[in-house]
Design a protein around this motif. Sequence first.
Motif, mmCIF file in Angstrom:
data_model
loop_
_atom_site.group_PDB
_atom_site.id
_atom_site.type_symbol
_atom_site.label_atom_id
_atom_site.label_comp_id
_atom_site.label_asym_id
_atom_site.label_seq_id
_atom_site.Cartn_x
_atom_site.Cartn_y
_atom_site.Cartn_z
ATOM 1 N N VAL A 104 -25.577 42.590 49.964
ATOM 2 C CA VAL A 104 -24.700 41.480 50.310
ATOM 3 C C VAL A 104 -25.578 40.359 50.867
ATOM 4 O O VAL A 104 -26.383 40.604 51.766
ATOM 5 N N PRO A 105 -25.436 39.150 50.314
ATOM 6 C CA PRO A 105 -26.263 38.053 50.836
ATOM 7 C C PRO A 105 -25.910 37.737 52.288
ATOM 8 O O PRO A 105 -24.757 37.859 52.701
ATOM 9 N N ARG A 114 -32.538 38.587 58.223
ATOM 10 C CA ARG A 114 -32.377 39.256 56.923
ATOM 11 C C ARG A 114 -31.604 38.363 55.949
ATOM 12 O O ARG A 114 -30.618 37.744 56.323
ATOM 13 N N SER A 115 -32.077 38.299 54.707
ATOM 14 C CA SER A 115 -31.339 37.514 53.712
ATOM 15 C C SER A 115 -30.404 38.413 52.908
ATOM 16 O O SER A 115 -29.506 37.944 52.224
ATOM 17 N N ILE A 116 -30.636 39.741 52.996
ATOM 18 C CA ILE A 116 -29.754 40.684 52.304
ATOM 19 C C ILE A 116 -29.393 41.813 53.261
ATOM 20 O O ILE A 116 -30.260 42.348 53.972
ATOM 21 N N GLN A 119 -22.847 46.139 52.684
ATOM 22 C CA GLN A 119 -21.457 45.745 52.927
ATOM 23 C C GLN A 119 -20.962 46.277 54.272
ATOM 24 O O GLN A 119 -21.406 47.318 54.734
ATOM 25 N N SER A 120 -20.026 45.537 54.891
ATOM 26 C CA SER A 120 -19.492 45.936 56.193
ATOM 27 C C SER A 120 -18.434 47.016 56.012
ATOM 28 O O SER A 120 -17.475 46.851 55.257
ATOM 29 N N ARG A 121 -18.602 48.116 56.715
ATOM 30 C CA ARG A 121 -17.597 49.185 56.648
ATOM 31 C C ARG A 121 -16.354 48.798 57.442
ATOM 32 O O ARG A 121 -15.256 49.261 57.160
ATOM 33 N N LEU A 122 -16.533 47.953 58.470
ATOM 34 C CA LEU A 122 -15.396 47.548 59.299
ATOM 35 C C LEU A 122 -14.407 46.715 58.491
ATOM 36 O O LEU A 122 -13.197 46.795 58.693
ATOM 37 N N LYS A 139 -18.145 46.218 66.637
ATOM 38 C CA LYS A 139 -18.675 44.861 66.451
ATOM 39 C C LYS A 139 -19.353 44.731 65.080
ATOM 40 O O LYS A 139 -19.134 43.767 64.357
ATOM 41 N N ASP A 140 -20.180 45.689 64.742
ATOM 42 C CA ASP A 140 -20.928 45.608 63.486
ATOM 43 C C ASP A 140 -21.256 47.014 63.004
ATOM 44 O O ASP A 140 -21.915 47.785 63.694
ATOM 45 N N PHE A 141 -20.760 47.348 61.830
ATOM 46 C CA PHE A 141 -21.104 48.643 61.244
ATOM 47 C C PHE A 141 -21.140 48.484 59.734
ATOM 48 O O PHE A 141 -20.121 48.192 59.117
ATOM 49 N N ARG A 142 -22.337 48.626 59.182
ATOM 50 C CA ARG A 142 -22.505 48.437 57.742
ATOM 51 C C ARG A 142 -22.905 49.750 57.078
ATOM 52 O O ARG A 142 -23.368 50.670 57.735
#
Lengths: 488, 151
Positions: A104-105, A114-116, A119-122, A139-142
């Motif tokens: 994911v860009p 990071r440029s890539i 995908q976010s699981r949230l 907050k953030d989980f990919r």
Amino acid sequence: MAKDAGAKEARQTAAETEGGGRRTVRLVAATAAISALAAAGVTALLVNVFERKQEARNPFYRVVEISDETEDPAIWGKNFPLQYDGYLRTVDQVRTRFGGSEAVPHTPTKADPRSIVAQSRLEEDPRLKTMWAGYAFAKDFREERGHAHMLDDQTFTERQQVVVQPGTCMHCHASVYLPYKRLGNGDLIKGFEAMNGMPYSEARKLVAHPVSCIDCHDPQTMQLRVTRPGFIEGIRSLEASRGVADYDVNRDASRQQMRSYVCGQCHVEYYFKGPEKRLVYPWAKGLKVENILDYYEEVKHKDWVHAETGAEVLKAQHPEFEMYNQGIHARSGVACADCHMPYKREGALKISDHHVRSPLLNINNACQTCHKWDEGEMRARVETIQERTFELRNIAMDALVQLIDDIEAARGAGKTDAELEAPRKLQRRAQFMLDFIEAENSMGFHAPQEAARILGKSIDASRQGQNALRAPAPPAAPPLESPPPAAK
Amino acid sequence: MRRRTVEAVALGVLIGVAAGVGGYTFAYAKGYSYLMNDPAACANCHVMSEQFSGWTASSHRAVATCNDCHAPSGFLAKYANKASNGFWHSFAFTSGRFHDPIQIKPHNLEITERACRKCHADLAVAIEGPSEDERNATSCVKCHRSVGHLH
């Protein structure tokens, strides 16, 4: 008349002789050409046979010296180019039906260059935010990416901005064997303890690579070895619970066990113990989810207090080693590496594929060496297991979200902590069991029936929690039933 | 010397060179070993090493060689099959174009299934009845996969 005839005859003979000579020359030339081609072909075959015979000698060229101080995998790669080539390929991002990752860009920022990303699981499943309310994972989980990304993805996750993570995380997000040894002046455990106590940002300066050759291989013999203190101590506590005293994994494990143990160094459930943030694998009572929950009850561990319900809850973390050990492949003596790093042929060499990835991306080598079904059939079998697990996981997720909503409403309506004790306990149980399967990277495949059993218990705990909320007098939480004993 | 003689010698040299190079290659590649029954010959090229080492540890190692299970009975049929498999195996190995892990072709699998019955005919008949129709045949190796070699 006669003279004429004689002259004609002479001319004819001469012409015939000349013609015959030309024919012979042509015949010899053609034969020469054909036999030259044949000889060239046979010589090519001869050289090919020679080359194949050379291949079969398994050449190994030691072009650089590797010592117990060589951290950079590129240097090891000079001696082992084929393995190194596979190792580098773990940058790949390929999806499978329930795993893998998508590129994911991402717009680089100062905090996250990071440029890539993955995908976010949230965003895929917002119910996860409810489950983890009040915890950094909300907050953030990919989706996890390949080994090559482990250090960057840990360094730049937004979770870092919400909590100050300890240096303990490095244990599994970087090549720490040498940094530990340097910190501990040659003592691995001392270095481990020193880094655990540092803030993440400080520890980050001491490491340079994601997992590298030296983390699993002895540089002299190339034999597998365990370098992670968490596993050394964890497996020792597990073996002690089975009556084996003083288990030393590097001394006592078989070669085939090692082909799983090197992965079990990190693909496990863990917690940070006490203010010194010591990394501990909670295996002192066994590897099953109930054993681990029991252990956490005993040491009174909680990862955080749930923001919506006030329950003291736990976060399960990728317990692949624990789940795999409940499955049929483990029982059959199949190691992690047999499917995730299957042998492949490179000329006459047979090497284990260091492009560690989902077996579903390599069905031919991973499955079909033992299972004589076609690729489509093998994929269908795996995905059938995963679809069924996924269905149960969604039922368990809905049940948990409903329990959380109900406890939150009861809290708002003024129920006391005493009245909420049992529902909260059941939430903790339901949530940990669900997360045990959710966080485990196989969607049930590593141990299909065990996954279904755990999700069934999770659903039951969620519904019991709702019942406990409705009870006129606050009930006690039902005791956690032990898992069925393993067959001997 | 007459021109004919020169030409004949030249032709002889050409044939001799081809025969010499060919003969040397045949010997160097142990071509003669393929005419025998020694299982080691089948592992001349390392591609069959796994099958060979599997066989040395298998239940059939003392009672059956590669040919017993992988070549049909009858002198002509056996050598015709060896020639055909020999050619195609060499072709695949030399060109590097073959499925890995190695998979047996249906025709060769039939030969193997029939080979089980060379020794175990009584057992097979007891299971299947005396039918000669191969469509009624049970596959032996579907269950007994590891009797010769596992992979």
